[in-house]
Enzyme design. Structure first.
Site, mmCIF file in Angstrom:
data_model
loop_
_atom_site.group_PDB
_atom_site.id
_atom_site.type_symbol
_atom_site.label_atom_id
_atom_site.label_comp_id
_atom_site.label_asym_id
_atom_site.label_seq_id
_atom_site.Cartn_x
_atom_site.Cartn_y
_atom_site.Cartn_z
ATOM 1 N N GLY A 75 69.620 -14.677 35.450
ATOM 2 C CA GLY A 75 70.847 -14.594 36.241
ATOM 3 C C GLY A 75 71.003 -15.799 37.153
ATOM 4 N N GLY A 89 58.530 -12.663 25.328
ATOM 5 C CA GLY A 89 58.371 -12.873 23.895
ATOM 6 C C GLY A 89 59.502 -13.649 23.268
ATOM 7 N N MET A 131 62.335 -12.674 22.437
ATOM 8 C CA MET A 131 63.224 -11.885 21.545
ATOM 9 C C MET A 131 64.602 -11.837 22.161
ATOM 10 S SD MET A 131 60.849 -8.764 20.250
ATOM 11 C CE MET A 131 61.874 -8.114 18.952
ATOM 12 N N VAL A 176 62.137 -15.843 49.734
ATOM 13 C CA VAL A 176 63.153 -15.379 50.681
ATOM 14 C C VAL A 176 62.732 -14.030 51.261
ATOM 15 C CG1 VAL A 176 65.550 -14.585 50.882
ATOM 16 C CG2 VAL A 176 65.004 -16.646 49.549
ATOM 17 N N GLU A 197 59.653 -2.771 18.633
ATOM 18 C CA GLU A 197 59.315 -4.156 18.300
ATOM 19 C C GLU A 197 57.964 -4.168 17.590
ATOM 20 O OE1 GLU A 197 59.428 -6.527 21.894
ATOM 21 O OE2 GLU A 197 57.665 -7.639 21.261
ATOM 22 N N HIS A 209 60.435 -4.511 31.189
ATOM 23 C CA HIS A 209 61.895 -4.614 31.239
ATOM 24 C C HIS A 209 62.499 -3.864 32.424
ATOM 25 C CE1 HIS A 209 61.847 -5.058 26.514
ATOM 26 N NE2 HIS A 209 61.359 -6.125 27.133
ATOM 27 N N ASN A 229 65.788 -5.442 23.789
ATOM 28 C CA ASN A 229 65.219 -6.334 24.812
ATOM 29 C C ASN A 229 66.366 -6.903 25.657
ATOM 30 O OD1 ASN A 229 64.016 -6.380 22.061
ATOM 31 N ND2 ASN A 229 62.268 -7.099 23.195
ATOM 32 N N PHE A 285 67.118 -9.699 27.915
ATOM 33 C CA PHE A 285 67.557 -10.930 28.601
ATOM 34 C C PHE A 285 68.868 -11.518 28.093
ATOM 35 C CE2 PHE A 285 64.288 -13.455 25.981
ATOM 36 C CZ PHE A 285 65.199 -14.246 25.300
HETATM 37 P P1 FAE Z 1 63.673 -12.756 36.362
HETATM 38 O O1 FAE Z 1 63.687 -13.504 35.084
HETATM 39 O O2 FAE Z 1 62.567 -11.793 36.613
HETATM 40 O O3 FAE Z 1 63.712 -13.844 37.544
HETATM 41 C C1 FAE Z 1 63.599 -13.511 38.895
HETATM 42 C C2 FAE Z 1 62.925 -14.651 39.628
HETATM 43 O O4 FAE Z 1 63.061 -14.446 41.031
HETATM 44 C C3 FAE Z 1 61.433 -14.776 39.360
HETATM 45 O O5 FAE Z 1 61.137 -16.105 38.986
HETATM 46 C C4 FAE Z 1 60.783 -14.399 40.697
HETATM 47 O O6 FAE Z 1 59.564 -15.059 40.934
HETATM 48 C C5 FAE Z 1 61.850 -14.782 41.686
HETATM 49 N N1 FAE Z 1 61.794 -14.041 42.963
HETATM 50 C C6 FAE Z 1 61.586 -12.714 43.129
HETATM 51 N N2 FAE Z 1 61.650 -12.378 44.438
HETATM 52 C C7 FAE Z 1 61.899 -13.552 45.122
HETATM 53 C C8 FAE Z 1 62.067 -13.860 46.497
HETATM 54 N N3 FAE Z 1 61.996 -12.916 47.442
HETATM 55 N N4 FAE Z 1 62.283 -15.153 46.842
HETATM 56 C C9 FAE Z 1 62.360 -16.121 45.886
HETATM 57 N N5 FAE Z 1 62.203 -15.863 44.551
HETATM 58 C C10 FAE Z 1 61.982 -14.594 44.180
HETATM 59 O O7 FAE Z 1 65.024 -11.951 36.573
HETATM 60 N N6 FAE Z 1 63.147 -9.647 27.470
HETATM 61 C C11 FAE Z 1 63.766 -9.932 26.291
HETATM 62 O O8 FAE Z 1 64.996 -9.861 26.209
HETATM 63 N N7 FAE Z 1 63.028 -10.294 25.191
HETATM 64 C C12 FAE Z 1 61.669 -10.359 25.210
HETATM 65 O O9 FAE Z 1 61.031 -10.707 24.210
HETATM 66 C C13 FAE Z 1 60.999 -10.025 26.433
HETATM 67 N N8 FAE Z 1 59.638 -10.019 26.510
HETATM 68 C C14 FAE Z 1 59.035 -9.818 27.736
HETATM 69 C C15 FAE Z 1 57.645 -9.914 27.816
HETATM 70 C C16 FAE Z 1 57.023 -9.809 29.064
HETATM 71 C C17 FAE Z 1 55.521 -9.891 29.158
HETATM 72 C C18 FAE Z 1 57.803 -9.601 30.236
HETATM 73 C C19 FAE Z 1 57.158 -9.502 31.597
HETATM 74 C C20 FAE Z 1 59.179 -9.486 30.138
HETATM 75 C C21 FAE Z 1 59.800 -9.582 28.896
HETATM 76 N N9 FAE Z 1 61.191 -9.493 28.778
HETATM 77 C C22 FAE Z 1 61.798 -9.720 27.568
HETATM 78 C C23 FAE Z 1 62.038 -9.168 29.941
HETATM 79 C C24 FAE Z 1 62.785 -10.379 30.509
HETATM 80 O O10 FAE Z 1 61.900 -11.460 30.731
HETATM 81 C C25 FAE Z 1 63.464 -9.945 31.843
HETATM 82 O O11 FAE Z 1 64.366 -8.896 31.527
HETATM 83 C C26 FAE Z 1 64.218 -11.078 32.498
HETATM 84 O O12 FAE Z 1 63.361 -12.145 32.804
HETATM 85 C C27 FAE Z 1 64.926 -10.603 33.770
HETATM 86 O O13 FAE Z 1 65.810 -11.634 34.184
HETATM 87 P P2 FAE Z 1 66.329 -11.691 35.670
HETATM 88 O O14 FAE Z 1 67.249 -12.851 35.772
HETATM 89 O O15 FAE Z 1 66.835 -10.354 36.068
#
Ligand code: FAE
Length: 541
Positions: free
Chosen positions: A61, A159, A161, A289, A397, A482, A520, A522
């Site tokens: 996002g 991953g 995906m 933050v 998956e 997720h 999934n 993202f």
């Molecule tokens: P996200 O990507 O989590 O980014 C949030 C960021 O904000 C992070 O870098 C944090 O460190 C940072 N943050 C948090 N709090 C603070 C703060 N107070 N101050 C400053 N920075 C902060 O959010 N999804 C798929 O669609 N396909 C896949 O294959 C898949 N595999 C996955 C495998 C694993 C092991 C994991 C953990 C997740 C997987 N996901 C997958 C889920 C996907 O990565 C997740 O839904 C997204 O990354 C969420 O995106 P957001 O933008 O919500």
């Protein structure tokens, strides 16, 4: 790779590093990894700075918001609590291998917390130095929520995906969003921006590293389930060269959970590279933050600067005209829940913290016969799944177990239709945000996954693995990859992510999605962010 100078409106002049633009230059990026130490560290945001748009977090996002705002001529500063992940460690690599976790692998833990905690009856976690590592296994009462930490957020560890939900399911995912607009404009835009492509199926059918997935297909189809290929953000041409032995191995060497050193198109190589190339986006890594408060028509943001042990080395106050919460479902929900409860943002409504779900995640393994091996070398990038959503509410998956040895195991991460939703709340005595998810709430997910794997086991004459999540434990029901929800679209915010109660505050990440995406998540997070930022730029700037 080049350095450039940014003179953004409202920023002091800072030298910062740019990434290679475009999504296909993976060989170039492998080279970049080797040269990263030569570049100067980017200057972080100075105390007292004022920025037009501040983005909290650098995941999906946040990256969409930063790119589109910058393209519209608006200067952006992104604050990210994790590391920049642009400098190799002592082994010459930026990221640790899945099979050999070290300090780089976990966020401020002294012991690993691997999703598969055991193998053949033995616990596999080990002690590591406390460090601002890449994967956070954040523990709440009833669930561990795995999240990426660093510039690129979840894209660093996931991953790859990249699944667009079936259109007929969209109404149940985001009921207040116009599906025509999403499927005609924003899903295609997100897929293009992320660099999503399909695996070459002829190649897939021929290579040893996808034997595990072909075994998964055979078992699914013999039991009458629909087996579907799933797009990914991995560079398939690079993986072909990995298999051919002409480039350093990444996916084929099992790199994933703690980062890929080549091949995967993370946000660092896609949206964030493009955002930085505009010259209007700066990123401060290791900046967390802690508060966002109204201040004379602007917002005052309190920030902690961390060192790599997690120690706060400086606190800073900066201001912004507009603030985008993009700290991920958990990060955004925790901040907003705390700020509302402690009277910093009392005008937020009562939907804050509600509607949180685990996307119905549950894991399991099956033990195959000795004549049905899944392969010692397994590409870490998943390519396919079993789609039983309409019949049983599960999309499973077919996941790798990249241990480097033959395990005779098939491993699955199921995404299921779980009706339970949890809520974040502020515990003033403990000075922390809590989540009331209960482990027992995974039972509907287990039941739905069982509707697939009981049938496959009966057909194949096989059994569940009981050694992966503990001793005699079949289901990985203690975690989610997720997290979704906590500041739900159309409830905590208007229908485009504007927080109720405060003009100029937005949510633009997975917190907007009410708990489940049926696949999934993202691509849906990215597409929704594309939709919302379009409207916000047109109407609010
Ligand atoms: P996200 O990507 O989590 O980014 C949030 C960021 O904000 C992070 O870098 C944090 O460190 C940072 N943050 C948090 N709090 C603070 C703060 N107070 N101050 C400053 N920075 C902060 O959010 N999804 C798929 O669609 N396909 C896949 O294959 C898949 N595999 C996955 C495998 C694993 C092991 C994991 C953990 C997740 C997987 N996901 C997958 C889920 C996907 O990565 C997740 O839904 C997204 O990354 C969420 O995106 P957001 O933008 O919500």
């Amino acid at each position: 790779m080049s350095d450039n100078v940014m003179r953004g409106k409202g920023f002091p002049t800072v030298s910062r590093r740019t990434f290679i633009t475009g999504t296909g230059s993976i060989l170039g990026l492998a080279t970049l990894a080797g040269r990263a130490t030569a570049a100067p560290a980017p200057a972080p945001i100075p105390p007292g700075a004022h920025v037009p748009a501040l983005v909290i977090g650098t995941g999906y996002g946040g990256s969409v918001a930063a790119l589109r705002l910058a393209q519209a001529g608006i200067d952006v500063h992104m604050l990210e609590m994790g590391m920049a992940w642009d400098t190799p460690g002592s082994d010459g690599k930026i990221f640790a291998n899945t099979t050999a976790p070290d300090q780089r692998s976990y966020w401020l833990r002294t012991r690993t917390k691997q999703p598969l905690s055991n193998f053949l009856g033995f616990p596999i976690d080990k002690d590591i130095p406390r460090y601002t590592g890449i994967l956070d296994a954040e523990e709440f009462g009833g669930i561990a929520v795995y999240q990426g930490r660093g510039v690129g957020g979840g894209s660093l560890v996931n991953g790859g995906m990249a699944v667009t939900p079936r259109r007929e399911r969209f109404g149940a995912i985001l009921p207040t969003v116009n599906a025509d607009e999403m499927y005609n404009v924003y899903y295609p835009r997100a897929n293009a921006g992320l660099g999503v492509t399909n695996v070459d199926q002829a190649w897939w059918n021929s290579v040893a590293c996808y034997q595990y997935a072909r075994v998964g297909r055979k078992h699914a189809e013999r039991s009458g389930f629909s087996f579907v290929f799933v797009p990914n953000v991995y560079d398939w041409e690079y993986m072909k060269q990995e298999v051919a032995g002409t480039v350093p191995k990444s996916a084929v060497a099992g790199e994933l959970l703690y980062g890929n050193n080549a091949g995967k198109k993370t946000l660092q190589k896609t949206y964030l590279a493009q955002a930085k190339a505009t010259g209007r986006v700066a990123i401060s890594a290791l900046h967390r933050v802690t508060s966002v408060a109204p201040a004379n028509g602007r917002y005052a943001i309190a920030v902690e600067q961390l060192d790599t042990t997690g120690t706060v080395v400086a606190t800073k106050n900066v201001t912004a005209d507009k603030v985008f919460f993009a700290a991920g479902s958990v990060g955004t929900s925790k901040l907003l829940t705390k700020l509302k409860a402690t009277g910093v943002l009392p005008g937020l409504n009562n939907e804050i913290g509600k509607g949180w779900g685990d996307n119905g995640n549950v894991m399991c393994g099956r033990a195959n016969h000795l004549w049905d091996p899944t392969g010692a070398v397994q590409a870490s990038i998943p390519t396919a799944g079993i789609d039983n959503w309409d019949a049983g509410g599960a999309f499973a998956e077919v996941a790798p177990l990249p241990t480097g040895i033959e395990t005779y195991a098939s491993f699955y991460l199921s995404i299921t239709r779980n009706p339970h939703r949890a809520q974040f709340s502020w515990n003033s005595a403990a000075n922390r945000v809590e989540l009331n998810w209960q482990t027992a709430w995974k039972q509907p997910s287990i039941d739905m996954a069982k509707s697939i794997f009981d049938k496959i086991n009966a057909k194949e004459g096989t059994i569940y693995r009981t050694d992966l999540f503990g001793v005699y434990k079949i289901w990985g029901d203690h975690l989610t990859y997720h997290p979704l929800g906590g500041a739900v679209l159309g409830k905590a915010t208007d229908n485009h992510g504007r927080l109720h109660g405060y003009s100029g505050l937005y949510v633009i990440d997975g917190a907007l999605i009410p708990g489940n995406t049926s696949v999934n998540p993202f691509v849906t997070i990215t597409a929704l962010a594309e939709r919302n930022i379009d409207r916000i730029i047109a109407a609010d700037f």
